[in-house]
Design a protein around this motif. Sequence first.
Motif, PDB file in Angstrom:
ATOM      1  N   VAL A   1     -49.388  -1.887 -68.319  1.00 31.90           N
ATOM      2  CA  VAL A   1     -48.778  -0.566 -68.144  1.00 31.90           C
ATOM      3  C   VAL A   1     -49.776   0.540 -68.502  1.00 31.90           C
ATOM      4  O   VAL A   1     -49.934   1.520 -67.766  1.00 31.90           O
ATOM      5  N   LEU A   2     -50.482   0.390 -69.605  1.00 35.86           N
ATOM      6  CA  LEU A   2     -51.391   1.440 -70.066  1.00 35.86           C
ATOM      7  C   LEU A   2     -52.681   1.522 -69.257  1.00 35.86           C
ATOM      8  O   LEU A   2     -53.198   2.613 -69.013  1.00 35.86           O
ATOM      9  N   ASN A   3     -53.197   0.383 -68.846  1.00 39.45           N
ATOM     10  CA  ASN A   3     -54.574   0.340 -68.346  1.00 39.45           C
ATOM     11  C   ASN A   3     -54.735  -0.043 -66.878  1.00 39.45           C
ATOM     12  O   ASN A   3     -55.856  -0.185 -66.409  1.00 39.45           O
ATOM     13  N   HIS A   4     -53.638  -0.200 -66.151  1.00 39.17           N
ATOM     14  CA  HIS A   4     -53.761  -0.601 -64.742  1.00 39.17           C
ATOM     15  C   HIS A   4     -54.453   0.488 -63.926  1.00 39.17           C
ATOM     16  O   HIS A   4     -54.347   1.680 -64.231  1.00 39.17           O
ATOM     17  N   LYS A   5     -55.145   0.038 -62.897  1.00 37.70           N
ATOM     18  CA  LYS A   5     -55.690   0.930 -61.874  1.00 37.70           C
ATOM     19  C   LYS A   5     -54.762   0.880 -60.661  1.00 37.70           C
ATOM     20  O   LYS A   5     -53.955  -0.039 -60.514  1.00 37.70           O
ATOM     21  N   GLU A   6     -54.908   1.827 -59.785  1.00 36.90           N
ATOM     22  CA  GLU A   6     -54.033   1.902 -58.609  1.00 36.90           C
ATOM     23  C   GLU A   6     -54.074   0.603 -57.798  1.00 36.90           C
ATOM     24  O   GLU A   6     -53.042   0.117 -57.329  1.00 36.90           O
ATOM     25  N   ARG A   7     -55.253   0.027 -57.678  1.00 38.58           N
ATOM     26  CA  ARG A   7     -55.372  -1.218 -56.880  1.00 38.58           C
ATOM     27  C   ARG A   7     -54.645  -2.391 -57.545  1.00 38.58           C
ATOM     28  O   ARG A   7     -54.242  -3.338 -56.866  1.00 38.58           O
ATOM     29  N   ASP A   8     -54.496  -2.347 -58.861  1.00 40.87           N
ATOM     30  CA  ASP A   8     -53.797  -3.426 -59.571  1.00 40.87           C
ATOM     31  C   ASP A   8     -52.311  -3.482 -59.198  1.00 40.87           C
ATOM     32  O   ASP A   8     -51.672  -4.526 -59.334  1.00 40.87           O
ATOM     33  N   LEU A   9     -51.777  -2.347 -58.758  1.00 39.25           N
ATOM     34  CA  LEU A   9     -50.350  -2.271 -58.443  1.00 39.25           C
ATOM     35  C   LEU A   9     -50.002  -2.941 -57.114  1.00 39.25           C
ATOM     36  O   LEU A   9     -48.840  -3.274 -56.874  1.00 39.25           O
ATOM     37  N   GLU A  10     -51.010  -3.132 -56.258  1.00 40.85           N
ATOM     38  CA  GLU A  10     -50.748  -3.688 -54.927  1.00 40.85           C
ATOM     39  C   GLU A  10     -50.118  -5.077 -54.989  1.00 40.85           C
ATOM     40  O   GLU A  10     -49.300  -5.439 -54.142  1.00 40.85           O
ATOM     41  N   LYS A  11     -50.479  -5.858 -56.005  1.00 35.27           N
ATOM     42  CA  LYS A  11     -49.948  -7.221 -56.086  1.00 35.27           C
ATOM     43  C   LYS A  11     -48.458  -7.239 -56.429  1.00 35.27           C
ATOM     44  O   LYS A  11     -47.804  -8.276 -56.326  1.00 35.27           O
ATOM     45  N   LEU A  12     -47.922  -6.079 -56.843  1.00 31.75           N
ATOM     46  CA  LEU A  12     -46.497  -6.000 -57.148  1.00 31.75           C
ATOM     47  C   LEU A  12     -45.641  -5.789 -55.898  1.00 31.75           C
ATOM     48  O   LEU A  12     -44.420  -5.987 -55.932  1.00 31.75           O
ATOM     49  N   LEU A  13     -46.259  -5.393 -54.791  1.00 30.01           N
ATOM     50  CA  LEU A  13     -45.498  -5.042 -53.592  1.00 30.01           C
ATOM     51  C   LEU A  13     -44.593  -6.161 -53.066  1.00 30.01           C
ATOM     52  O   LEU A  13     -43.477  -5.881 -52.624  1.00 30.01           O
ATOM     53  N   PRO A  14     -45.007  -7.444 -53.106  1.00 29.07           N
ATOM     54  CA  PRO A  14     -44.113  -8.489 -52.582  1.00 29.07           C
ATOM     55  C   PRO A  14     -42.919  -8.809 -53.495  1.00 29.07           C
ATOM     56  O   PRO A  14     -42.012  -9.532 -53.073  1.00 29.07           O
ATOM     57  N   PHE A  15     -42.912  -8.279 -54.719  1.00 28.00           N
ATOM     58  CA  PHE A  15     -41.842  -8.643 -55.649  1.00 28.00           C
ATOM     59  C   PHE A  15     -40.495  -8.135 -55.148  1.00 28.00           C
ATOM     60  O   PHE A  15     -40.368  -7.008 -54.667  1.00 28.00           O
ATOM     61  N   VAL A  16     -39.464  -8.965 -55.305  1.00 31.07           N
ATOM     62  CA  VAL A  16     -38.116  -8.530 -54.963  1.00 31.07           C
ATOM     63  C   VAL A  16     -37.087  -9.291 -55.799  1.00 31.07           C
ATOM     64  O   VAL A  16     -37.225 -10.495 -56.025  1.00 31.07           O
ATOM     65  N   HIS A  17     -36.116  -8.551 -56.314  1.00 34.85           N
ATOM     66  CA  HIS A  17     -34.921  -9.172 -56.914  1.00 34.85           C
ATOM     67  C   HIS A  17     -33.740  -8.351 -56.426  1.00 34.85           C
ATOM     68  O   HIS A  17     -33.553  -7.199 -56.833  1.00 34.85           O
ATOM     69  N   ARG A  18     -32.990  -8.937 -55.520  1.00 37.62           N
ATOM     70  CA  ARG A  18     -31.856  -8.251 -54.905  1.00 37.62           C
ATOM     71  C   ARG A  18     -32.317  -6.917 -54.321  1.00 37.62           C
ATOM     72  O   ARG A  18     -33.172  -6.908 -53.446  1.00 37.62           O
ATOM     73  N   THR A  19     -31.826  -5.778 -54.799  1.00 34.43           N
ATOM     74  CA  THR A  19     -32.247  -4.502 -54.196  1.00 34.43           C
ATOM     75  C   THR A  19     -33.421  -3.855 -54.925  1.00 34.43           C
ATOM     76  O   THR A  19     -33.860  -2.765 -54.543  1.00 34.43           O
ATOM     77  N   PHE A  20     -33.915  -4.503 -55.975  1.00 32.29           N
ATOM     78  CA  PHE A  20     -35.086  -4.003 -56.699  1.00 32.29           C
ATOM     79  C   PHE A  20     -36.332  -4.611 -56.056  1.00 32.29           C
ATOM     80  O   PHE A  20     -36.557  -5.820 -56.142  1.00 32.29           O
ATOM     81  N   ASN A  21     -37.124  -3.765 -55.384  1.00 25.63           N
ATOM     82  CA  ASN A  21     -38.263  -4.309 -54.627  1.00 25.63           C
ATOM     83  C   ASN A  21     -39.601  -3.893 -55.237  1.00 25.63           C
ATOM     84  O   ASN A  21     -39.659  -3.289 -56.302  1.00 25.63           O
ATOM     85  N   GLY A  22     -40.672  -4.239 -54.535  1.00 26.80           N
ATOM     86  CA  GLY A  22     -42.012  -3.979 -55.040  1.00 26.80           C
ATOM     87  C   GLY A  22     -42.315  -2.508 -55.253  1.00 26.80           C
ATOM     88  O   GLY A  22     -42.998  -2.133 -56.218  1.00 26.80           O
ATOM     89  N   GLN A  23     -41.804  -1.661 -54.372  1.00 25.35           N
ATOM     90  CA  GLN A  23     -42.011  -0.216 -54.536  1.00 25.35           C
ATOM     91  C   GLN A  23     -41.312   0.295 -55.799  1.00 25.35           C
ATOM     92  O   GLN A  23     -41.859   1.127 -56.534  1.00 25.35           O
ATOM     93  N   ASP A  24     -40.100  -0.212 -56.026  1.00 24.00           N
ATOM     94  CA  ASP A  24     -39.393   0.151 -57.263  1.00 24.00           C
ATOM     95  C   ASP A  24     -40.184  -0.312 -58.483  1.00 24.00           C
ATOM     96  O   ASP A  24     -40.300   0.404 -59.477  1.00 24.00           O
TER      97      ASP A  24
END
Length: 254
Positions: free
Chosen positions: A77-100
């Motif tokens: 949370v503290l030290n991520h770079k913008e590119r580190d967030l890309e791997k979160l995009l495929p995440f999904v749990h019901r209506t909570f998706n990678g963008q969320d």
Amino acid sequence: MNRAELKEFLDTKVTQYNNPKFIESDPILIPHQFQKKEDIEISGFLTATIAWGNRKSIINNANKLIALLDNAPHDFVLNHKERDLEKLLPFVHRTFNGQDCIQFIKSLKHIYKTHDGLESVFSKYADTQSLQTSISKFKTTFFEIEHLQRTQKHVSDPLKNSAAKRINMFLRWMVRQDNAGVDFGIWKSLSPALLSCPLDVHSGNVARKLGLLKRKQNDGKALLELDTALKKLDPSDPVKYDFALFGLGVFEGF
């Protein structure tokens, strides 16, 4: 049964379910993987956010999410770079998706960098009756940075008559002083007396059968009614009865 009999019955059920065995099949299992305060509260907050639906699915997906954060949620949370967030995009749990998910990480970074962390925000706005105003103010603070409008639905606002089940569950985990070792009690700035029961279909149905709740909807008004009843049974630790209500509903089909 009268109030004394009801209290005795529920206290017995609290003892039965408020023990380390409870952790194994509950989403609280996820933050129990960590030792550092910030890792516990961030993993707990993210897990509670997706805690609806099948509990096995919740635990599996929460583990996947924490793995995407390199099993070091505070550092990520503290030290991520913008590119580190890309791997979160495929995440999904019901209506909570990678963008969320990405929005939550950005908002959490803002909370820790600007507002001295989650505990600080909730403590700042606590009143003498409950933490429901704190939750509403927390939502405002969480989304005071640029954000996706759709992501707002994943943080409830009790001042808009939501029971805010998931965030009340998270607060129970963080605040409640638990001698049995299930809840963490690491937020010392808040009193367990202010906590509200995480009201869901199970606890609501059991509460109605026991005469603790008359309102039919599981909303903010029902939560206030249930909290008022539980505080009469134990003013200092009313939310301990969540273990009894949930256990009776889920494990005993009460």
